[in-house]
Design an enzyme around this catalytic site. Structure first.
Site, PDB file in Angstrom:
ATOM      1  N   LEU A  78     -42.678  13.493   3.190  1.00  0.00           N
ATOM      2  CA  LEU A  78     -41.598  13.167   2.248  1.00  0.00           C
ATOM      3  C   LEU A  78     -41.624  11.705   1.836  1.00  0.00           C
ATOM      4  O   LEU A  78     -41.236  11.357   0.720  1.00  0.00           O
ATOM      5  CB  LEU A  78     -40.236  13.507   2.870  1.00  0.00           C
ATOM      6  CG  LEU A  78     -39.947  14.985   3.126  1.00  0.00           C
ATOM      7  CD1 LEU A  78     -38.616  15.135   3.866  1.00  0.00           C
ATOM      8  CD2 LEU A  78     -39.918  15.771   1.818  1.00  0.00           C
ATOM      9  N   GLY A  94     -43.158   4.217   5.121  1.00  0.00           N
ATOM     10  CA  GLY A  94     -42.930   2.787   4.950  1.00  0.00           C
ATOM     11  C   GLY A  94     -43.136   2.069   6.260  1.00  0.00           C
ATOM     12  O   GLY A  94     -42.595   2.480   7.289  1.00  0.00           O
ATOM     13  N   SER A 142     -43.367   3.841   9.820  1.00  0.00           N
ATOM     14  CA  SER A 142     -42.615   5.098   9.887  1.00  0.00           C
ATOM     15  C   SER A 142     -43.036   6.066   8.787  1.00  0.00           C
ATOM     16  O   SER A 142     -43.460   5.655   7.704  1.00  0.00           O
ATOM     17  CB  SER A 142     -41.105   4.822   9.792  1.00  0.00           C
ATOM     18  OG  SER A 142     -40.763   4.306   8.525  1.00  0.00           O
ATOM     19  N   VAL A 200     -41.794  10.089   7.168  1.00  0.00           N
ATOM     20  CA  VAL A 200     -40.787  11.146   7.171  1.00  0.00           C
ATOM     21  C   VAL A 200     -41.443  12.417   6.655  1.00  0.00           C
ATOM     22  O   VAL A 200     -42.018  12.442   5.560  1.00  0.00           O
ATOM     23  CB  VAL A 200     -39.568  10.780   6.313  1.00  0.00           C
ATOM     24  CG1 VAL A 200     -38.535  11.910   6.342  1.00  0.00           C
ATOM     25  CG2 VAL A 200     -38.929   9.482   6.799  1.00  0.00           C
ATOM     26  N   ASP A 250     -28.651  -2.227   4.471  1.00  0.00           N
ATOM     27  CA  ASP A 250     -29.679  -1.842   3.485  1.00  0.00           C
ATOM     28  C   ASP A 250     -29.162  -0.712   2.596  1.00  0.00           C
ATOM     29  O   ASP A 250     -29.840   0.304   2.402  1.00  0.00           O
ATOM     30  CB  ASP A 250     -30.983  -1.425   4.187  1.00  0.00           C
ATOM     31  CG  ASP A 250     -32.171  -1.359   3.223  1.00  0.00           C
ATOM     32  OD1 ASP A 250     -32.110  -2.014   2.157  1.00  0.00           O
ATOM     33  OD2 ASP A 250     -33.155  -0.664   3.538  1.00  0.00           O
TER      34      ASP A 250
END
Length: 364
Positions: A40, A43, A46, A48, A212
């Site tokens: 998905l 960055g 990490s 997803v 953020d």
């Protein structure tokens, strides 16, 4: 078509066909099996993935690689701790987590989260940009109100004891030690709960900041409710900057974890003896509201038009409202209030919610 080009196309077709012959890879989170469907997003360290449980239910699985030993693991564990702090429909909940030891000695952290089929608000902005469409003002204000309520939950958090009020990780990753009260503006306020609930219980008011907030970090539930996600940067909101070293550490971490077009000006050049608080989120909210209306953050729009430095535009508060689409002055005034450069003059979340309601009143 050349022979080489034909060969390349034939190889690509054969390779793609072979991939589909293999079953989806699986992994286990605390003895529960999940099949990886697709990536998905990613960055830094990490990733997803969209994963499917054995019963067919879909989830988002965040994989965080921790190649730098205890320090990087601590940051990942802090994110897990952050998911445990809040219990509200406006803030994403963690379903499960696991830490895996890799063969090279490093660790990988897995965080299982809900999957939002409708995507995030950045997806909506991108669709509006492509289609040449914009939010209806009444609809946008209703969305603003719900986003603000999620931020209000963070800024007004209550916990029944000190241990549940703060993440268990020793360091916040932002130059703040959660077990040391020194950087905080003041000890959290103590409030006695009603005698009928628990005579000995104490509730501590502890303000948190997301740090953020941006359209990509606001998911949309199936019913259209905005849900704040990505709590890796979340931390205690109120910080007294007591040294130059601490100021630089906060500044460097903000550069790494707080997306520039939505970052508050006080985080670009952190001063010794400065006070940072929930106002960093209020600024980000203003940028997010602006982006939902005009399909661009205010300062990216400004720099695209003038060619000026993005950081200087933010620090000086240089932006303008486009001539189209047309929105009311009440809505613009709410955004202007959020984008007040001086943090001490920026309204708090309760005042922002009041301004949103005032803007909504024109449609009653």
């Amino acid at each position: 078509m050349s022979t080489l080009a034909a060969y390349v196309l034939d190889f690509a077709y054969t390779f793609t066909s072979c991939i589909t012959c293999f079953p989806s890879p699986s992994l286990y989170i605390n003895n529960r099996s999940y099949k990886i469907q697709r990536l998905l997003g990613e960055g830094g360290f990490s990733y997803v993935y969209l994963v499917q449980a054995q019963n067919g239910e879909l989830f988002a699985l965040k994989k965080i690689r921790c190649p730098f030993g205890a320090e990087s693991l601590q940051i990942a564990m802090k994110e897990i701790d952050n998911y445990k702090i809040f219990n509200d429909e406006h803030i994403i909940n963690m379903i499960d987590s696991n830490v895996v030891q890799e063969r090279d000695g490093s660790k990988t952290v897995y965080i299982l989260l809900p999957y939002f089929r409708r995507g995030n608000l950045q997806d909506t902005i991108n669709a509006n940009l492509i289609n040449g469409t914009y939010y209806d003002e009444k609809e946008a204000l209703a969305l603003f109100a719900e986003i603000a309520r999620g931020v209000q939950v963070m800024h007004k958090h209550s916990a029944t004891d000190r241990n549940s009020a703060a993440p268990s990780s020793r360091s916040s990753g932002m130059g703040i030690d959660f077990e040391d009260d020194r950087p905080l503006m003041a000890e959290p306020e103590l409030i006695r709960t009603p005698q009928t609930l628990n005579p000995s219980a104490e509730v501590r008011q502890v303000a948190y900041a997301h740090r953020d907030i941006k359209p990509a970090n606001i998911m949309l539930s199936q019913s259209g409710l905005p849900v704040l996600m990505d709590l890796g940067s979340c931390m205690r909101a109120r910080v007294n900057v007591s040294s130059r070293a601490q100021a630089l550490e906060i500044q460097d971490n903000a550069a790494e974890h707080c997306t520039m077009p939505y970052r508050a000006p006080e985080l670009f050049d952190v001063k010794t003896d400065a006070v940072l608080d929930e106002g960093v989120d209020i600024w980000s909210l203003g940028c997010t509201f602006f982006a939902l209306l005009y399909c661009s953050s205010p300062f990216e729009l400004q720099t695209d038009e003038s060619g000026a430095s993005l950081s200087l535009a933010i620090m000086n508060g240089q932006y303008r409202f486009p001539d189209a689409p047309k929105y009311s002055e009440a809505t613009k005034e709410m955004i202007r209030a959020c984008l007040t450069v001086e943090p001490t003059k920026r309204p708090n979340i309760d005042e922002i919610i009041h301004l949103i309601r005032s803007a909504q009143s024109q449609f009653n």
